[in-house]
Design a protein around this motif. Structure first.
Motif, mmCIF file in Angstrom:
data_model
loop_
_atom_site.group_PDB
_atom_site.id
_atom_site.type_symbol
_atom_site.label_atom_id
_atom_site.label_comp_id
_atom_site.label_asym_id
_atom_site.label_seq_id
_atom_site.Cartn_x
_atom_site.Cartn_y
_atom_site.Cartn_z
ATOM 1 N N SER A 78 0.809 -1.225 0.000
ATOM 2 C CA SER A 78 0.000 0.000 0.000
ATOM 3 C C SER A 78 0.841 1.272 0.000
ATOM 4 C CB SER A 78 -0.943 0.003 1.204
ATOM 5 O OG SER A 78 -0.213 -0.027 2.414
ATOM 6 N N GLY A 79 2.142 1.151 0.265
ATOM 7 C CA GLY A 79 3.027 2.315 0.234
ATOM 8 C C GLY A 79 3.427 2.844 1.584
ATOM 9 N N LYS A 80 2.997 2.211 2.664
ATOM 10 C CA LYS A 80 3.235 2.745 4.005
ATOM 11 C C LYS A 80 4.716 2.753 4.393
ATOM 12 C CE LYS A 80 1.835 -1.699 6.064
ATOM 13 N NZ LYS A 80 1.809 -2.416 4.764
ATOM 14 N N SER A 81 5.433 1.673 4.123
ATOM 15 C CA SER A 81 6.860 1.634 4.463
ATOM 16 C C SER A 81 7.677 2.575 3.575
ATOM 17 C CB SER A 81 7.402 0.209 4.345
ATOM 18 O OG SER A 81 6.805 -0.632 5.315
ATOM 19 N N THR A 82 7.246 2.738 2.323
ATOM 20 C CA THR A 82 7.928 3.671 1.423
ATOM 21 C C THR A 82 7.867 5.094 1.969
ATOM 22 O OG1 THR A 82 7.374 2.281 -0.475
ATOM 23 C CG2 THR A 82 8.013 4.556 -0.942
ATOM 24 N N ILE A 83 6.741 5.453 2.608
ATOM 25 C CA ILE A 83 6.593 6.803 3.146
ATOM 26 C C ILE A 83 7.621 7.070 4.233
ATOM 27 C CG2 ILE A 83 5.091 8.276 4.546
ATOM 28 C CD1 ILE A 83 2.738 7.222 2.959
ATOM 29 N N ILE A 84 7.779 6.164 5.189
ATOM 30 C CA ILE A 84 8.715 6.472 6.271
ATOM 31 C C ILE A 84 10.169 6.433 5.780
ATOM 32 C CG2 ILE A 84 7.150 5.796 8.114
ATOM 33 C CD1 ILE A 84 8.796 3.259 8.475
ATOM 34 N N ARG A 85 10.425 5.686 4.723
ATOM 35 C CA ARG A 85 11.777 5.705 4.174
ATOM 36 C C ARG A 85 12.064 7.012 3.436
ATOM 37 N NH1 ARG A 85 10.788 0.786 5.480
ATOM 38 N NH2 ARG A 85 12.417 -0.789 5.685
ATOM 39 N N MET A 86 11.009 7.682 2.991
ATOM 40 C CA MET A 86 11.211 9.022 2.425
ATOM 41 C C MET A 86 11.352 10.067 3.531
ATOM 42 S SD MET A 86 8.896 9.247 -1.054
ATOM 43 C CE MET A 86 7.406 8.438 -0.491
ATOM 44 N N VAL A 87 10.691 9.850 4.665
ATOM 45 C CA VAL A 87 10.802 10.797 5.775
ATOM 46 C C VAL A 87 12.228 10.855 6.302
ATOM 47 C CG1 VAL A 87 10.066 11.277 8.150
ATOM 48 C CG2 VAL A 87 8.373 10.627 6.437
ATOM 49 N N ASN A 88 12.930 9.713 6.339
ATOM 50 C CA ASN A 88 14.323 9.783 6.789
ATOM 51 C C ASN A 88 15.328 9.728 5.637
ATOM 52 O OD1 ASN A 88 14.336 7.091 6.037
ATOM 53 N ND2 ASN A 88 14.935 6.306 8.031
ATOM 54 N N ARG A 89 14.821 9.897 4.409
ATOM 55 C CA ARG A 89 15.637 10.008 3.205
ATOM 56 C C ARG A 89 16.468 8.762 2.912
ATOM 57 N NH1 ARG A 89 17.461 15.102 1.621
ATOM 58 N NH2 ARG A 89 18.700 13.963 0.083
ATOM 59 N N LEU A 90 15.998 7.582 3.332
ATOM 60 C CA LEU A 90 16.632 6.367 2.845
ATOM 61 C C LEU A 90 16.381 6.220 1.350
ATOM 62 C CD1 LEU A 90 15.929 3.740 5.658
ATOM 63 C CD2 LEU A 90 18.100 4.826 5.078
#
Length: 365
Positions: A78-90
């Motif tokens: 659904s994209g949920k893990s992708t969001i937090i990886r963008m928040v910390n710029r992974l």
């Protein structure tokens, strides 16, 4: 070893901030497209075929206040893990904006980004990520070692963090001597020791047995009451999302379908997708005494009804499941108090049963 108080700076900021209504984390129109890897044929004939890709996150916006647990919930993909990886710029966003404390995260240069990851934000993973050759205290102190903190100070902070998560007597144990739940406690301790303002938690409890998972959820709530971290918590379990989240954003195929409190999702699902999700929720383990006490007296000119002397009292965070035995024992009403011990109001058995019915608060008096 001297005890070092953890979380003081972050707690003071959360309590004393004058901008309590200003979002600490603000995400606007966030989009991530993973482009397909170009084949040799495409490299030979670049104009022959346009680059194709997969949109993992599609125009998502949300805000998180200081000291809030914000849950991103959705099924796999659904994209949920992708969001937090963008928040910390992974990973970098394809489009949109992320700001933390007014700072544009997407424009941080390498030096600023290292400082942001090292001091402002920390991540707790599903699979622990412990160093197998290091003791628990060394694992927890590692982030402080990277910062260059003196050995005595970092070990004292690490020992205190392990004490807070219930592992104060195991500081010299090795990871292979621990159960899964204990390893996840070490992960929490590592995040606490660094005193990061923001914790990103990517399905941290999903690999645990149900009883251990419940213990970890309760531990997180207990720690949050003391330290008031700003937490973005990812899960695919709606019961977990509703138990932990101050606010919940439900994702589907890269889009945010609904963003609100647990009560918003239960009482006013945005569409049939949300309605289907919440149909199986155990309301007794999600709804709290505080929610009912506040809802019961909304609009009453005399304010909330106060509990009489000698009446049973519970904290506002007590879930309804824990009230049922009290009513079964003969209580007519239960007083509800906030974290400072101030009265919020009362709940009755009728209030509880109405809230637990499929129609929810619409049945309440």
């Amino acid at each position: 070893m001297n005890t070092v108080e953890l979380g003081t700076q972050a707690t003071d900021r959360a309590v004393n901030a004058n901008d309590a209504d200003v979002p600490f984390i603000r995400v606007r129109n966030l989009t991530k497209v993973f482009l397909a890897r170009k084949s040799k044929r495409m490299r030979l004939f670049p104009g022959r075929q346009a680059a194709k890709g997969f949109t993992a996150v599609n125009d998502v916006s949300f805000e998180v206040q200081r000291g809030q647990i914000f849950v991103i919930m959705g099924l796999s993909g659904s994209g949920k893990s992708t969001i937090i990886r963008m928040v910390n710029r992974l990973i970098d966003a394809s489009d949109g904006a992320i700001s933390v404390g007014g700072k544009d995260v997407c424009s941080l240069g390498p030096t600023e980004l290292r400082a942001y990851r090292n001091q402002t934000i920390n991540m707790v993973f599903q699979h622990f990520g412990l160093f197998p050759h290091k003791s628990l205290i060394d694992n927890v102190a590692f982030g402080l070692k990277v910062r260059g903190v003196d050995k005595g100070i970092r070990e004292a902070k690490a020992a205190e963090a392990l004490r807070l998560v219930g592992l104060g007597d195991r500081i010299h144990a090795m990871p292979d001597q621990l159960s899964g739940g204990m390893k996840q406690r070490v992960g929490l301790a590592r995040a606490l020791a660094t005193d990061a303002e923001i914790l990103l938690m990517d399905e941290p409890f999903s690999a645990l047995d149900p009883l251990i998972r419940k213990e970890m959820q309760e531990l997180l709530i207990k720690l949050q009451r003391n330290f008031k971290k700003t937490i973005i918590f990812v899960t695919h379990d709606l019961n977990e999302a509703m138990y932990l989240g101050d606010r919940i954003m439900v994702m589907k195929q890269g889009k945010d379908i609904q963003n609100g409190t647990a009560l918003d999702l239960l009482e006013a699902p945005a569409d049939p997708y949300i309605e289907e999700f919440v149909a199986e929720v155990d309301r007794s383990r999600v709804l709290t005494a505080g929610l009912i006490a506040r809802h019961r007296h909304v609009g009453q000119p005399d304010g909330p009804v106060r509990p009489s002397d000698g009446a049973e009292r519970v904290s506002e965070g007590t879930v309804l499941h824990e009230l049922l035995p009290v009513f079964a024992a003969g209580a007519e009403r239960i007083g509800v108090v906030d974290q400072q011990g101030e009265s919020i109001g009362i709940v009755t058995a009728e209030d509880v049963f109405a809230a637990l019915s499929p129609k929810g608060f619409s049945n309440a008096s």
